[in-house]
Scaffold this motif. Sequence first.
Motif, PDB file in Angstrom:
ATOM      1  N   LEU A 160       0.738  -1.264  -0.156  1.00  0.00           N
ATOM      2  CA  LEU A 160       0.105   0.079  -0.028  1.00  0.00           C
ATOM      3  C   LEU A 160       0.906   1.264  -0.036  1.00  0.00           C
ATOM      4  CD1 LEU A 160      -2.599  -1.191   2.568  1.00  0.00           C
ATOM      5  CD2 LEU A 160      -2.836  -1.082   0.072  1.00  0.00           C
ATOM      6  N   VAL A 161       2.049   1.171   0.780  1.00  0.00           N
ATOM      7  CA  VAL A 161       2.764   2.556   0.705  1.00  0.00           C
ATOM      8  C   VAL A 161       3.221   2.965  -0.776  1.00  0.00           C
ATOM      9  CG1 VAL A 161       5.122   3.262   1.240  1.00  0.00           C
ATOM     10  CG2 VAL A 161       3.642   2.112   3.112  1.00  0.00           C
ATOM     11  N   PRO A 162       3.465   2.133  -1.854  1.00  0.00           N
ATOM     12  CA  PRO A 162       3.906   2.911  -3.178  1.00  0.00           C
ATOM     13  C   PRO A 162       2.768   3.843  -3.398  1.00  0.00           C
ATOM     14  CG  PRO A 162       4.286   0.371  -3.108  1.00  0.00           C
ATOM     15  CD  PRO A 162       3.602   0.851  -1.941  1.00  0.00           C
ATOM     16  N   GLY A 163       1.405   3.602  -3.371  1.00  0.00           N
ATOM     17  CA  GLY A 163       0.525   4.766  -3.734  1.00  0.00           C
ATOM     18  C   GLY A 163       0.802   5.974  -2.946  1.00  0.00           C
ATOM     19  N   MET A 164       1.522   6.140  -1.973  1.00  0.00           N
ATOM     20  CA  MET A 164       1.586   7.450  -1.316  1.00  0.00           C
ATOM     21  C   MET A 164       2.492   8.237  -2.190  1.00  0.00           C
ATOM     22  SD  MET A 164       1.965   5.903   2.688  1.00  0.00           S
ATOM     23  CE  MET A 164       0.529   5.216   3.444  1.00  0.00           C
ATOM     24  N   PHE A 165       3.353   7.863  -3.055  1.00  0.00           N
ATOM     25  CA  PHE A 165       4.047   8.647  -3.754  1.00  0.00           C
ATOM     26  C   PHE A 165       3.491   9.291  -5.033  1.00  0.00           C
ATOM     27  CE2 PHE A 165       6.861   5.662  -1.985  1.00  0.00           C
ATOM     28  CZ  PHE A 165       8.091   6.344  -1.732  1.00  0.00           C
ATOM     29  N   TYR A 166       2.012   9.760  -4.847  1.00  0.00           N
ATOM     30  CA  TYR A 166       1.382  10.695  -5.863  1.00  0.00           C
ATOM     31  C   TYR A 166       2.089  11.918  -5.867  1.00  0.00           C
ATOM     32  CZ  TYR A 166      -0.681  12.545  -1.583  1.00  0.00           C
ATOM     33  OH  TYR A 166      -1.169  13.210  -0.295  1.00  0.00           O
ATOM     34  N   GLY A 167       1.990  12.476  -6.976  1.00  0.00           N
ATOM     35  CA  GLY A 167       2.426  13.668  -7.302  1.00  0.00           C
ATOM     36  C   GLY A 167       4.194  13.597  -7.768  1.00  0.00           C
ATOM     37  N   TYR A 168       4.750  12.773  -7.490  1.00  0.00           N
ATOM     38  CA  TYR A 168       6.310  12.347  -7.834  1.00  0.00           C
ATOM     39  C   TYR A 168       6.497  12.271  -9.524  1.00  0.00           C
ATOM     40  CZ  TYR A 168       8.139  11.723  -2.921  1.00  0.00           C
ATOM     41  OH  TYR A 168       8.587  12.124  -1.540  1.00  0.00           O
ATOM     42  N   THR A 169       7.461  13.076  -9.910  1.00  0.00           N
ATOM     43  CA  THR A 169       7.465  12.817 -11.374  1.00  0.00           C
ATOM     44  C   THR A 169       8.868  12.471 -11.886  1.00  0.00           C
ATOM     45  OG1 THR A 169       8.312  14.996 -11.270  1.00  0.00           O
ATOM     46  CG2 THR A 169       5.951  14.918 -11.986  1.00  0.00           C
ATOM     47  N   GLU A 212      -4.332   9.027   2.777  1.00  0.00           N
ATOM     48  CA  GLU A 212      -4.836   9.175   4.346  1.00  0.00           C
ATOM     49  C   GLU A 212      -5.506   8.286   5.097  1.00  0.00           C
ATOM     50  OE1 GLU A 212      -6.320  13.381   4.615  1.00  0.00           O
ATOM     51  OE2 GLU A 212      -4.243  14.151   3.909  1.00  0.00           O
ATOM     52  N   GLU A 213      -6.422   7.785   4.372  1.00  0.00           N
ATOM     53  CA  GLU A 213      -7.418   6.600   4.857  1.00  0.00           C
ATOM     54  C   GLU A 213      -6.650   5.283   4.831  1.00  0.00           C
ATOM     55  OE1 GLU A 213     -11.593   4.051   3.615  1.00  0.00           O
ATOM     56  OE2 GLU A 213     -10.896   6.248   2.831  1.00  0.00           O
ATOM     57  N   VAL A 214      -5.615   5.097   3.672  1.00  0.00           N
ATOM     58  CA  VAL A 214      -4.876   4.048   3.855  1.00  0.00           C
ATOM     59  C   VAL A 214      -3.932   4.023   4.872  1.00  0.00           C
ATOM     60  CG1 VAL A 214      -2.878   2.895   2.581  1.00  0.00           C
ATOM     61  CG2 VAL A 214      -5.058   3.495   1.348  1.00  0.00           C
ATOM     62  N   ALA A 215      -3.465   4.950   5.279  1.00  0.00           N
ATOM     63  CA  ALA A 215      -2.443   5.340   6.438  1.00  0.00           C
ATOM     64  C   ALA A 215      -2.941   5.147   7.683  1.00  0.00           C
ATOM     65  CB  ALA A 215      -1.711   6.784   6.558  1.00  0.00           C
ATOM     66  N   GLY A 216      -4.345   5.593   8.035  1.00  0.00           N
ATOM     67  CA  GLY A 216      -5.126   4.974   8.832  1.00  0.00           C
ATOM     68  C   GLY A 216      -5.194   3.953   9.253  1.00  0.00           C
ATOM     69  N   LYS A 217      -5.650   2.992   8.271  1.00  0.00           N
ATOM     70  CA  LYS A 217      -5.897   1.517   8.274  1.00  0.00           C
ATOM     71  C   LYS A 217      -4.535   0.921   8.639  1.00  0.00           C
ATOM     72  CE  LYS A 217      -9.504   1.382   4.934  1.00  0.00           C
ATOM     73  NZ  LYS A 217     -10.190   0.764   3.542  1.00  0.00           N
ATOM     74  N   LEU A 218      -3.144   1.438   8.193  1.00  0.00           N
ATOM     75  CA  LEU A 218      -2.271   0.498   8.499  1.00  0.00           C
ATOM     76  C   LEU A 218      -1.651   1.075  10.170  1.00  0.00           C
ATOM     77  CD1 LEU A 218       0.011   1.607   5.313  1.00  0.00           C
ATOM     78  CD2 LEU A 218      -0.633  -0.784   5.853  1.00  0.00           C
ATOM     79  N   LYS A 246       1.037  -0.538  12.504  1.00  0.00           N
ATOM     80  CA  LYS A 246       2.110  -0.200  11.572  1.00  0.00           C
ATOM     81  C   LYS A 246       2.322   1.275  11.262  1.00  0.00           C
ATOM     82  CE  LYS A 246       1.818  -4.840   9.438  1.00  0.00           C
ATOM     83  NZ  LYS A 246       1.395  -5.503   8.151  1.00  0.00           N
ATOM     84  N   PRO A 247       3.408   1.857  10.844  1.00  0.00           N
ATOM     85  CA  PRO A 247       3.584   3.470  10.922  1.00  0.00           C
ATOM     86  C   PRO A 247       2.994   3.902   9.675  1.00  0.00           C
ATOM     87  CG  PRO A 247       5.516   2.269  10.301  1.00  0.00           C
ATOM     88  CD  PRO A 247       4.696   1.183  10.702  1.00  0.00           C
ATOM     89  N   GLY A 248       1.823   3.830   9.349  1.00  0.00           N
ATOM     90  CA  GLY A 248       1.251   4.322   8.193  1.00  0.00           C
ATOM     91  C   GLY A 248       1.428   5.770   8.067  1.00  0.00           C
ATOM     92  N   THR A 249       0.849   6.451   8.920  1.00  0.00           N
ATOM     93  CA  THR A 249       0.883   8.051   9.023  1.00  0.00           C
ATOM     94  C   THR A 249       2.274   8.462   8.832  1.00  0.00           C
ATOM     95  OG1 THR A 249      -1.482   7.966   9.847  1.00  0.00           O
ATOM     96  CG2 THR A 249      -0.192  10.047  10.200  1.00  0.00           C
ATOM     97  N   LEU A 298       3.843   8.356   5.525  1.00  0.00           N
ATOM     98  CA  LEU A 298       3.084   9.162   4.500  1.00  0.00           C
ATOM     99  C   LEU A 298       3.648  10.548   4.935  1.00  0.00           C
ATOM    100  CD1 LEU A 298       0.988   9.715   2.269  1.00  0.00           C
ATOM    101  CD2 LEU A 298      -0.752  10.029   4.252  1.00  0.00           C
ATOM    102  N   LYS A 299       3.703  10.861   6.098  1.00  0.00           N
ATOM    103  CA  LYS A 299       4.174  12.195   6.284  1.00  0.00           C
ATOM    104  C   LYS A 299       5.896  12.429   5.934  1.00  0.00           C
ATOM    105  CE  LYS A 299       1.508  13.567  10.363  1.00  0.00           C
ATOM    106  NZ  LYS A 299       1.486  13.750  11.865  1.00  0.00           N
ATOM    107  N   ALA A 300       6.320  11.205   5.936  1.00  0.00           N
ATOM    108  CA  ALA A 300       7.810  11.275   5.561  1.00  0.00           C
ATOM    109  C   ALA A 300       8.023  11.385   3.939  1.00  0.00           C
ATOM    110  CB  ALA A 300       8.600   9.891   6.046  1.00  0.00           C
TER     111      ALA A 300
END
Length: 335
Positions: free
Chosen positions: A101-110, A307-313, A318-321, A324-326
Amino acid sequence: MKLVSTLTAMTAALAALPAFAADFTLTYASPYTEAHPYGAADAEWIARIEEQTGGRVEITPYWGRSLITSREGVDELAAGVADMAYIAPIYARSGYDMNRLVPGMFYGYTEPKDVLDVYMKLWDEYPVFAEELGDVKVLGYNVGTPMHLLLREKPVESLEDLKGLRIRSAVDFIGPLAAYGAEGVTMPMTETYPALEKGVVDGVIAPYEALKSLSFAEVVGFYSELPHSRGAYPSRGINTAAWDKLPEDIQQVLMDNVEWLSLRTLELAQEAEDAGRAYGEEKGVVFNDVSDEMKTEYSTKFAPAMEEVAGKLDAEGKPGTEVLKAIRAAHGDAM
């Protein structure tokens, strides 16, 4: 005469034997062919490991799903289907939640290299990634090149242009598309060419290389460069039973090549991207970039789901949020 014939036969038999036998023979399995960029990187890596171990290690590859699948690769490797393998926990139906699930947190990276750098640092800082994979030790990482909008009839030059379009999309992209009035349609990529050809969908979210590898340049007229980022994930591993049989110096050779394999995979993937774009240009596909403001605005629509995914983690302990913040801080975002 009989003695001469016997000696000749023995000499021929000895000549047919290898000059030496490797101390350690390992199998490597991949769902990709050797011609695929990932397989080509693997083939170079295999030769590199054999050379750097002075021939003490011999690796026999099994290509094209002959031993292992993409979706179940981690489980298959842990079970000993092969000693080493290409793995993709992001495709698993369940489990491996941080890796999946963490790979989806890289939105906006080009820039894929930026994604890879941040991700590998996270792997060093958070043991949970490795712990999730259990009896598999990671030997390399993949990072996806960004995908964009391939369209049949007209380009997307503003976010308002998305309204009313039906776009073949991965599940992760359906929410942001919907935010601007587009319909995200999930279907196997193998069914997308005829869907585009017949006008069942107006476009597809895919990388440059798909213009050539999937022949999409034949059925789209426009390629709008609105990025849909893809994160990184562990992509090669060795099962711990095989790892534990190796002496420390050979283990070190494998670990010393983790970054090399990860970067070489990206290099070959980028070459395929360049070839895909060139093929699209030959076929008359029109390319258009979009403004930085448009890219930034679009990427914000990914935030609520992540953010919802991070909350589920977090709920799993697990350190989802935190992760995500990092990731967002490394991108320059405030949360």
